[in-house]
Design a protein around this motif. Structure first.
Motif, PDB file in Angstrom:
ATOM      1  N   HIS A 119     -42.372 -19.130   7.575  1.00  0.00           N
ATOM      2  CA  HIS A 119     -41.242 -19.458   8.454  1.00  0.00           C
ATOM      3  C   HIS A 119     -39.952 -19.306   7.662  1.00  0.00           C
ATOM      4  O   HIS A 119     -39.786 -19.920   6.608  1.00  0.00           O
ATOM      5  CB  HIS A 119     -41.360 -20.885   8.983  1.00  0.00           C
ATOM      6  CG  HIS A 119     -40.291 -21.235   9.980  1.00  0.00           C
ATOM      7  ND1 HIS A 119     -39.085 -21.778   9.607  1.00  0.00           N
ATOM      8  CD2 HIS A 119     -40.235 -21.101  11.330  1.00  0.00           C
ATOM      9  CE1 HIS A 119     -38.334 -21.977  10.692  1.00  0.00           C
ATOM     10  NE2 HIS A 119     -39.021 -21.573  11.741  1.00  0.00           N
TER      11      HIS A 119
ATOM     12  N   THR B 222     -42.163 -15.862  10.949  1.00  0.00           N
ATOM     13  CA  THR B 222     -41.285 -16.249  12.059  1.00  0.00           C
ATOM     14  C   THR B 222     -39.856 -16.392  11.545  1.00  0.00           C
ATOM     15  O   THR B 222     -39.603 -17.160  10.611  1.00  0.00           O
ATOM     16  CB  THR B 222     -41.735 -17.586  12.672  1.00  0.00           C
ATOM     17  OG1 THR B 222     -43.062 -17.449  13.177  1.00  0.00           O
ATOM     18  CG2 THR B 222     -40.802 -18.010  13.807  1.00  0.00           C
TER      19      THR B 222
ATOM     20  N   GLU C 130     -36.007 -17.495  12.206  1.00  0.00           N
ATOM     21  CA  GLU C 130     -35.137 -18.359  13.015  1.00  0.00           C
ATOM     22  C   GLU C 130     -33.715 -18.221  12.495  1.00  0.00           C
ATOM     23  O   GLU C 130     -33.494 -18.136  11.293  1.00  0.00           O
ATOM     24  CB  GLU C 130     -35.597 -19.816  12.894  1.00  0.00           C
ATOM     25  CG  GLU C 130     -34.688 -20.823  13.591  1.00  0.00           C
ATOM     26  CD  GLU C 130     -35.082 -22.264  13.307  1.00  0.00           C
ATOM     27  OE1 GLU C 130     -34.588 -23.157  14.015  1.00  0.00           O
ATOM     28  OE2 GLU C 130     -35.876 -22.501  12.375  1.00  0.00           O
TER      29      GLU C 130
END
Length: 216
Positions: A44, A75, A77
């Motif tokens: 992440h 991922t 973000e």
């Protein structure tokens, strides 16, 4: 730079100005480093910018999105820097790897350091695209306490663990060092910067010796 303002409301007054510049290859380089770091952790990645205001941040965000396509297992973000500062205090465990520019990173890294209780706990690494780097405590030197045997050595020890993990591809050895630090802290050993009632106050060398003894 500085100059005498040629126009506007304060014409004739001294003014200071700075220019933030990032090129796409520059952002791509750090993006790859960040994505690879995320692959080795929780997969992440949070990219911190101010894309709602700064053109450099808009370039940064666009570049991050393009590079992200090469790392489908991570991922990505995006987070504005003001929100990132708040989230580091509010819910730090929801963040893992953060990537950002020099200015924002300089501020957020010191904020993150205090989550551990002291800047003397924060390891750091400055890496190039070949995984070569400089590993050191983020606080730098402390000449005001030199020779007193009271500094916190854990940031330096944890920086060595980062070197093993990120440059030398020796994650098992890095785990051993990090786990040793955890065991020592769990026993209540504390240098002065992180000491509190109920804990055992130790010197710099005593903390180092305790970590060595805890290595398994």
């Amino acid at each position: 730079g500085r100059r005498i303002s040629p126009d506007g409301l304060f014409a004739g007054s001294e003014e200071g100005f700075d220019t933030m510049r990032y090129s796409k290859p520059e952002v791509e380089r750090i993006a790859h480093v960040a994505f690879k770091a995320a692959q080795g952790r929780g997969k992440h990645l949070t990219s911190v910018d101010k894309a709602n205001v700064l053109e450099t941040s808009q370039l940064w965000r666009d570049t991050m999105n393009r590079v992200a396509k090469e790392y489908p297992d991570v991922t990505l973000e995006h987070m504005y820097v003001d929100n990132a500062a708040m989230q580091l205090v509010r819910a730090p465990k929801k963040l893992d790897v953060l990537v950002t520019g020099n200015l924002f990173g300089d501020i957020l890294s010191d904020e993150a350091a205090m989550l551990t209780g002291s800047i003397g706990m924060l390891a750091s690494a400055a890496l190039n695209e070949k995984k070569q780097g400089l590993f050191e405590p983020s606080h730098g030197s402390a000449p005001d306490i030199a020779g007193q045997n009271i500094a916190n050595p854990l940031a330096q020890i944890l920086s060595a663990a980062m070197m093993l993990r990120y440059s030398l591809d020796m994650p098992e050895a890095a785990d051993k060092i990090e786990n040793a630090v955890k065991r020592v802290l769990a026993k209540g050993y504390r240098t002065g910067d992180i000491w509190s009632e109920g804990c055992k106050k130790v010197t710099c060398s005593e903390m180092g010796d305790a970590v060595v003894a805890a290595l398994q």
